[in-house]
Enzyme design. Structure first.
Site, PDB file in Angstrom:
ATOM      1  N   GLY A  64      -6.549  28.527 -25.671  1.00  0.00           N
ATOM      2  CA  GLY A  64      -6.319  29.466 -26.758  1.00  0.00           C
ATOM      3  C   GLY A  64      -6.112  30.878 -26.230  1.00  0.00           C
ATOM      4  O   GLY A  64      -5.535  31.096 -25.159  1.00  0.00           O
ATOM      5  N   SER A  65      -6.611  31.860 -26.966  1.00  0.00           N
ATOM      6  CA  SER A  65      -6.278  33.259 -26.693  1.00  0.00           C
ATOM      7  C   SER A  65      -6.818  33.798 -25.376  1.00  0.00           C
ATOM      8  O   SER A  65      -6.349  34.838 -24.911  1.00  0.00           O
ATOM      9  CB  SER A  65      -6.778  34.143 -27.839  1.00  0.00           C
ATOM     10  OG  SER A  65      -6.075  33.847 -29.030  1.00  0.00           O
ATOM     11  N   THR A  66      -7.800  33.151 -24.768  1.00  0.00           N
ATOM     12  CA  THR A  66      -8.260  33.638 -23.466  1.00  0.00           C
ATOM     13  C   THR A  66      -7.143  33.567 -22.432  1.00  0.00           C
ATOM     14  O   THR A  66      -7.118  34.358 -21.485  1.00  0.00           O
ATOM     15  CB  THR A  66      -9.474  32.826 -22.970  1.00  0.00           C
ATOM     16  OG1 THR A  66      -9.164  31.427 -23.037  1.00  0.00           O
ATOM     17  CG2 THR A  66     -10.703  33.109 -23.815  1.00  0.00           C
ATOM     18  N   PHE A  67      -6.195  32.654 -22.622  1.00  0.00           N
ATOM     19  CA  PHE A  67      -5.065  32.529 -21.699  1.00  0.00           C
ATOM     20  C   PHE A  67      -4.069  33.671 -21.865  1.00  0.00           C
ATOM     21  O   PHE A  67      -3.231  33.906 -20.981  1.00  0.00           O
ATOM     22  CB  PHE A  67      -4.357  31.188 -21.910  1.00  0.00           C
ATOM     23  CG  PHE A  67      -3.245  30.921 -20.924  1.00  0.00           C
ATOM     24  CD1 PHE A  67      -3.524  30.468 -19.646  1.00  0.00           C
ATOM     25  CD2 PHE A  67      -1.920  31.140 -21.272  1.00  0.00           C
ATOM     26  CE1 PHE A  67      -2.506  30.233 -18.728  1.00  0.00           C
ATOM     27  CE2 PHE A  67      -0.887  30.898 -20.369  1.00  0.00           C
ATOM     28  CZ  PHE A  67      -1.192  30.454 -19.090  1.00  0.00           C
ATOM     29  N   LYS A  68      -4.146  34.397 -22.977  1.00  0.00           N
ATOM     30  CA  LYS A  68      -3.225  35.513 -23.198  1.00  0.00           C
ATOM     31  C   LYS A  68      -3.385  36.589 -22.132  1.00  0.00           C
ATOM     32  O   LYS A  68      -2.489  37.420 -21.954  1.00  0.00           O
ATOM     33  CB  LYS A  68      -3.443  36.103 -24.584  1.00  0.00           C
ATOM     34  CG  LYS A  68      -3.010  35.175 -25.717  1.00  0.00           C
ATOM     35  CD  LYS A  68      -3.376  35.749 -27.076  1.00  0.00           C
ATOM     36  CE  LYS A  68      -2.977  34.793 -28.194  1.00  0.00           C
ATOM     37  NZ  LYS A  68      -3.426  35.267 -29.534  1.00  0.00           N
TER      38      LYS A  68
END
Length: 681
Positions: free
Chosen positions: A296-300
């Site tokens: 999810g957004s941690t990969f952003k």
């Protein structure tokens, strides 16, 4: 005279013949005994004066980085029976059963196996050994029952770091974790030794000194990079989070970003390795290296770093957020389904806008996006000294369509492990240099000398230091004023990224409805990073946003670890920067509200951009029009200050942080317009 001489000579001849015959008989007999029966007689003699013993050295210890024992071994007694010498097996089973906590039927089955040696119970407790020995002497079972020395593994801290340490089977064989990975180094040695004994099988003469104190040459000591104090802090907070959120599981990894050393690694639920057989095998797994999921957004963080490095975006570049974008027929919308209007890239990162990241991913393209994912260590095992590590999954660029690129940019359509995420964020905290993670600090020989010592292992550069510095500034804003505010620690600068990812169904066919993995990934202090931390909460009950439930866990861990490491606060709070948090129990654990203070960070802007994005003072005239800012995530005090500065009238409801506003961000309204803002915990 001649007759007497002849008779004498005849007698001498006979005597010589008899003597020769006797000598020949003796030689023959001696040869027979030595050559033919020698081995049998030798064994018979050995059996009469002593017996063979298997001598085992204890298994090597496992220590934390400060020398505290995490796993140790001690010598214990194991009971065996010689079925060939059992006279009254029913009586023996009756006498022995209550002492070894087995049924009479089980002991009879052992005896019926036959032969000269069968284990009855291995690694007895001292009280069991004393009771059995007394019974043997009283009942006269010395011929059919006996003891042998064996090493028994103990984990003095019970559950602490259980999924890292693993456990040992009955044959002193490591079956999971460090115990398995380093079994060949720490496994105790077994040697055969002959002991002279008396009629009661007690060692005599020099055998007394040979039997005990054998340490072995192979049983080395493993020193881990784990700090048991930090491990305890982490596990304590995971227990609290389990009680508060009732999730399926929680995983946490703490790493030193400058060395690659793992400071703590924990899972919940976990188990007690002293009684590992009482738990389901699924709980034995170390989710930090074996659990694969969509981040999810941690990969952003990776997407943002790639875009900055490629020059596709700058921190103050303007984006117009429509609330959703359509890519290859797929609708990608923001976490709240709303439009945030005109925003900068810094806001896109701070508010974790899916629309902005999807468009940036498309501009990067599949090849570059996958390239940077590999640079940050995804798609490959990290090589940490633990068994069962997964590599995760990444697309091949030539197989990607636009929707794959867009979803990968927001942290979907890929699979990673928690350890991979921690390593990637550690690279951001380490000026863009990716390191190989280690959980073993050194291996010591039995005599105390060093067998091997782990060194820092740089893998590659991910992004340039200047780009990395800009990215760190953006991530710091996420915690200071964005969606990760609940990870703040008073007096310290923390950077990070929250994430809320949908769970994939177990059969792999799409996403499970209403099931999420909430996470926070960050590091601190920003000015000199000492710890990178990931908290993932798998399938929580109730609230499921990472910024709401994972960030507070990270905040509490950060705060305690900073104090334990004696890291001085880097900021002096000012009275006008205080924010009152309405979150019950988030501060000191007493259920009262806590005050958190911070100084807003500054994002470094290139000289060429400064003139293009300067803030224009609000027109003081009554008919002036102004652009409504985004108040999301801001405190009441900060929102009031911003509204007053630009000429908006301000009404509030609720407490905590801004969650909605009556006029959308980016709207143009007359000066003096009333804006209503709702605040929630």
């Amino acid at each position: 005279m001649n007759k007497s001489r002849l008779k004498l000579q005849l007698n001498i001849t006979r005597l010589v013949a008899v003597m020769l015959a006797a000598i020949l008989i003796i030689i023959f007999r001696y040869g027979w005994l030595q050559l033919v029966q020698g081995t049998e007689l030798s064994e018979r003699m050995r059996f009469q004066v002593g017996q063979d013993y298997l001598v085992q050295s204890p298994r090597g210890a496992i220590l934390d980085r400060n020398g505290r024992e995490l796993a140790a071994s001690t010598m214990t007694k194991s009971l065996f029976v010689d079925p060939n010498h059992v006279e009254h097996k029913e009586q023996l089973a009756k006498d022995l059963a209550p002492l070894v906590r087995k049924t009479e039927e089980e002991i009879l089955k052992d005896i019926e196996i036959g032969g000269g040696f069968v284990w009855v119970k291995r690694r007895l407790e001292q009280s069991e050994y004393e009771a059995i020995r007394a019974m043997i002497r009283e009942k006269g079972y010395t011929v059919c029952l006996g003891f042998r020395d064996e090493a028994k593994r103990y984990y003095p801290n019970d559950v602490l770091a259980a999924n890292v340490l693993g456990f040992v089977g009955t044959d002193d064989k490591g079956l999971d974790g460090i115990e398995q990975a380093f079994d060949k180094y720490i496994k105790g040695e077994v040697t055969e030794s002959f002991l002279y004994t008396d009629t009661h099988d007690r060692p005599i003469l020099e055998s007394i000194f040979d039997r005990h104190g054998y340490q072995g040459d192979r049983c080395k000591t493993i020193q881990l990079t784990i700090d048991s104090a930090i491990q305890f802090i982490v596990e304590q907070e995971l227990d609290r989070a389990m009680a508060e959120n009732d999730p399926v599981a929680i995983t946490c990894v703490a790493m030193d970003p400058k060395t690659g050393e793992i400071l703590a690694m924990a899972n919940r639920p976990s188990y007690n390795p002293n009684r590992f057989w009482d738990y389901e095998p699924e709980i034995w797994k170390n989710r930090a290296v074996s659990f694969v999921y969509e981040p999810g957004s941690t990969f952003k963080t990776v997407t943002a770093g790639a875009a900055l490095q490629e020059g596709i975006v700058t921190p103050n570049q303007i984006f117009v957020d429509p609330g959703y974008v359509m890519v290859s027929g797929m609708r990608i919308q923001n976490w709240n389904g709303a439009s945030f209007g005109t925003v900068t890239f810094a806001d896109v990162v701070k508010q974790s806008l899916n629309t902005g990241f999807a468009l940036i991913g498309l501009e990067l393209g599949g090849e570059k996006l996958v390239k940077y994912a590999h640079l940050f260590g995804f798609g490959d095992v990290t090589g940490i000294e633990l068994p069962g590590e997964e590599a995760g999954l990444l697309y091949s660029p030539d197989e990607m369509v636009e929707s794959d690129i867009a979803t990968m940019a927001i942290g979907q359509s890929i699979a990673v492990t928690p350890l991979q995420l921690v390593r990637a964020m550690s690279a951001v905290a380490n000026d863009g240099v990716l390191l190989k993670p280690h959980i073993v600090k050194s291996i010591k020989n039995a005599n105390g000398s060093t067998y091997s010592e782990t060194q820092i292992e740089p893998v590659r550069k991910t992004i340039d230091p200047a780009t990395d510095k800009t990215l760190v500034g953006l991530l710091e804003q996420v915690v200071a004023t964005g969606g990760g505010q609940k990870a703040k620690v008073r007096g310290y600068r923390v950077a990070g990224k929250t994430g809320t990812a949908q769970k994939i169904r177990e059969d792999g066919t799409g996403y499970a409805e209403g099931r999420y993995i909430a996470s926070f990934l960050g590091f601190g202090p920003v000015d000199n990073p000492k710890i990178t931390l990931l908290v993932t909460i798998d399938d929580p009950s109730g609230v499921f946003y990472g910024g709401q439930i994972a960030a507070p866990v990270a905040s509490r861990i950060f705060a305690q670890v900073f104090r334990y490491m004696r890291i001085e606060p880097s900021e002096t709070p000012a009275d006008d920067e205080e924010e009152i948090s309405a979150d019950v129990g988030e501060g000191d654990g007493t259920g009262t509200s806590s005050i958190q203070t911070y100084a807003p960070p500054k994002v470094e802007i290139p000289e060429s951009e400064k003139n293009e994005n300067e803030e224009i003072p609000a027109d003081s005239s009554e008919n002036a029009e102004i652009v409504v800012p985004d108040f999301y995530g801001k405190s009441i005090r900060e929102s009031a200050r911003i509204a007053n500065n630009i000429g908006l009238k301000f009404e509030t409801s609720g407490s905590g942080f801004a969650s909605s506003q009556s006029i959308s961000p980016g709207a143009v309204v007359p000066r003096g317009t009333i804006i209503k803002i709702t605040f929630s915990p």
